[in-house]
Design a protein around this motif. Structure first.
Motif, PDB file in Angstrom:
ATOM      1  N   TYR A  58     -71.516 -40.309 121.107  1.00  0.00           N
ATOM      2  CA  TYR A  58     -72.570 -40.760 120.195  1.00  0.00           C
ATOM      3  C   TYR A  58     -73.729 -41.391 120.952  1.00  0.00           C
ATOM      4  O   TYR A  58     -74.837 -41.504 120.419  1.00  0.00           O
ATOM      5  CB  TYR A  58     -72.011 -41.756 119.169  1.00  0.00           C
ATOM      6  N   TYR A  61     -76.762 -39.330 121.156  1.00  0.00           N
ATOM      7  CA  TYR A  61     -77.625 -39.271 119.978  1.00  0.00           C
ATOM      8  C   TYR A  61     -78.252 -40.641 119.688  1.00  0.00           C
ATOM      9  O   TYR A  61     -78.726 -40.890 118.581  1.00  0.00           O
ATOM     10  CB  TYR A  61     -76.811 -38.790 118.774  1.00  0.00           C
ATOM     11  N   GLN A 330     -79.750 -34.267 109.732  1.00  0.00           N
ATOM     12  CA  GLN A 330     -79.557 -33.524 110.964  1.00  0.00           C
ATOM     13  C   GLN A 330     -78.945 -32.161 110.656  1.00  0.00           C
ATOM     14  O   GLN A 330     -78.041 -32.040 109.833  1.00  0.00           O
ATOM     15  CB  GLN A 330     -78.621 -34.299 111.907  1.00  0.00           C
ATOM     16  N   ALA A 335     -74.299 -33.769 115.392  1.00  0.00           N
ATOM     17  CA  ALA A 335     -75.334 -34.783 115.535  1.00  0.00           C
ATOM     18  C   ALA A 335     -75.444 -35.684 114.310  1.00  0.00           C
ATOM     19  O   ALA A 335     -76.125 -36.709 114.357  1.00  0.00           O
ATOM     20  CB  ALA A 335     -76.689 -34.122 115.799  1.00  0.00           C
TER      21      ALA A 335
END
Length: 503
Positions: A58, A61, A330, A335
């Motif tokens: 994560y 992102y 997204q 994502a």
């Protein structure tokens, strides 16, 4: 109608978020009913990758807040439930074709330091050609990294939260649907239907919480008439179970060409749990199943890295779950944020709190935030309390599972080591309640195969809402992976007979 029983809070949904909210609220002095149309954790919450982790990927992102919160919660939960949560080391073979080494190192540096790590060891670099962790890896991969995260028995985490909620005064209703909820004056008029008997019950509730997971929008629209502007993205994640094919207790995390990462974790002693996929899902959540394309995908990723090549016939079991992710727009399912958000509908001063998203690791913080969202309706409610409170079974000195297990061996010298470890891992400090007055193996009752004895089954029926064979074999334990088809059938027959006798 005003003669109806009035409850402070009704929580719909017996997954990890609903059970966590019910426990938190009950511990603050609210009267709470938690209702679940199936068994506890029957949906998404028993079909995860079974990790309490920050979510290394994560970071890519820019989910820094989520990762930090998850890393902090990782150690909070490790202290709260050291019997069902324990440290695990993950080996990440470096693939230059996918992410550059500097980016991986940077990510692991942040992972080590974002959450104020205290108990878990940090990252180290591996020479896969020399270090034993590299033995099962193909020679093409010479460099690797090793970092820490935690394992969790996800379904037991849900059940123990429900047990904790009940011990704080909450009422937990399984196999009970919320069939109607409407605003009536200054409260909700709520109807429950027992799906086994058909009997109905009505209460008034000051606040309603919708923690339906994949069903959150359905509950909001069908039961309450609410039209929340927020949406969930349903993403299907599948796992496979195969025989363990490496030595050691370490797990592996590998990168694929599509930028996804796949976990290969030790499971149930002699097995491996491999997953997960990320596929948009539009069917009914209760119909989800692992597809052959997903199974082939997972096998191919593993075979890219490991010397031992897995085949379709090696797959012992496959399962799939639907993750209800908050829809942040997204396009790529990988994502989509794993963060959570709330929608508080205060129409006519009668609040409905819809819960969107979330992940296993941050359930406790989600629950704390959810109860704070409705705190203004309960001015006498006490403050947050769960950060330093053990979950049922986790009441062991200094959260020291090793010392606890050694004490158990002295208490029950007649019990085989494997069985004792099974009880310690699932029931922790409450093992004595399960064993009761037994002073030898005969005292545990009928043996159904593997490590399953009648005493455990009766404990789960009496204390943890188990009603069917799957409640025990699949969710509250993993005995189903260790019993033969004939043994599972015999146990299911015994469960049916015992349930009928109790009725």
């Amino acid at each position: 109608m005003n003669d109806l029983e009035t409850i402070d809070l009704v929580v719909i949904g017996g997954g990890i978020n609903g059970a966590g909210i019910a426990r938190d609220a009950a511990g603050r002095g609210l009267s709470v009913i938690l209702c679940e149309k199936d068994d506890l954790a029957q949906g998404t919450s028993s079909r995860s990758g079974k990790l309490v982790h920050g979510g290394l990927r994560y970071l890519e992102y820019y989910e820094f807040r989520l990762v930090r919160e998850a890393l902090i919660e990782r150690e909070v939960l490790l202290n709260a439930a050291p019997h069902i949560i324990w440290p695990m080391r993950f080996v990440l073979p470096h693939s230059p074709q996918d992410r550059p080494a500097w980016l991986v190192r940077l990510g692991l540096f942040l992972y080590d330091h974002l959450g104020g790590r205290k108990k878990l060891p940090g990252t180290r670099t591996l020479d896969l050609a020399r270090d034993p962790e590299g033995a099962p890896i193909k020679d093409a991969y010479r460099r690797g990294f090793e970092y820490s995260d935690c394992w969790v028995d996800d379904a037991r985490l849900v059940v123990l939260n429900a047990v904790g909620a009940r011990e704080k005064g909450a009422e937990v209703l399984t196999r009970t649907a919320c069939t109607s909820a409407r605003r009536d004056g200054k409260a909700w008029h709520v109807e429950f239907t027992d799906l086994e008997t058909g009997s109905k019950r009505q209460v008034r509730a000051r606040v309603l919480v919708n923690a339906g997971g994949p069903w959150v929008k359905d509950i909001a629209g069908r039961v309450t008439g609410s039209n929340s502007p927020r949406n969930v993205r349903l993403v299907k994640g599948s796992h496979i179970i195969v025989p363990k094919f490496w030595e050691g207790t370490q797990a592996y995390l590998v990168q694929n060409h599509d930028k996804r990462v796949i976990f290969i974790n030790p499971y149930e002693g002699d097995m491996a749990l491999i997953g997960t996929t990320d596929i948009p899902y539009e069917g009914r959540p209760e119909d989800v199943a692992a597809g052959e394309d997903e199974i082939a995908y997972l096998l191919a990723v593993v075979n890219r890295y490991f010397k031992e090549q897995l085949r379709r016939t090696d797959v012992i079991h496959a399962f799939s779950g639907v993750r209800p992710l908050f829809d942040d727009g997204q396009g790529n399912p990988s994502a989509v944020t794993r963060d959570y958000t709330f929608d508080l509908d205060e129409t006519d001063g009668v609040p409905l709190l819809n819960v969107f998203g979330g992940k296993i690791t941050t359930f406790r913080k989600l629950a704390e935030h959810a109860v704070e969202k409705i705190a203004s309706y309960f001015p006498q409610m006490s403050g947050p309390w769960t950060a330093h409170a053990p979950l049922p079974g986790g009441e062991m000195a200094q959260a020291d599972f090793v010392a606890f297990a050694q004490d158990l061996r002295q208490t029950y010298p007649w019990m085989p080591r494997r069985l004792l470890r099974h009880y310690a891992r699932l029931y922790g400090a409450r093992t004595e309640r399960l064993v009761g007055t037994a002073s030898g193996m005969d005292g545990l009752g009928r043996h159904f195969g593997g490590d399953l004895y009648e005493a455990e089954a009766r404990y789960l029926m009496a204390q943890e809402w188990a009603r069917t064979a799957d409640d025990i074999l699949v969710r509250r334990t993993k005995h189903g992976l260790h019993l033969s088809p004939a043994e599972k059938a015999a146990f299911a027959e015994w469960m049916d007979e015992t349930d009928r006798a109790a009725a």
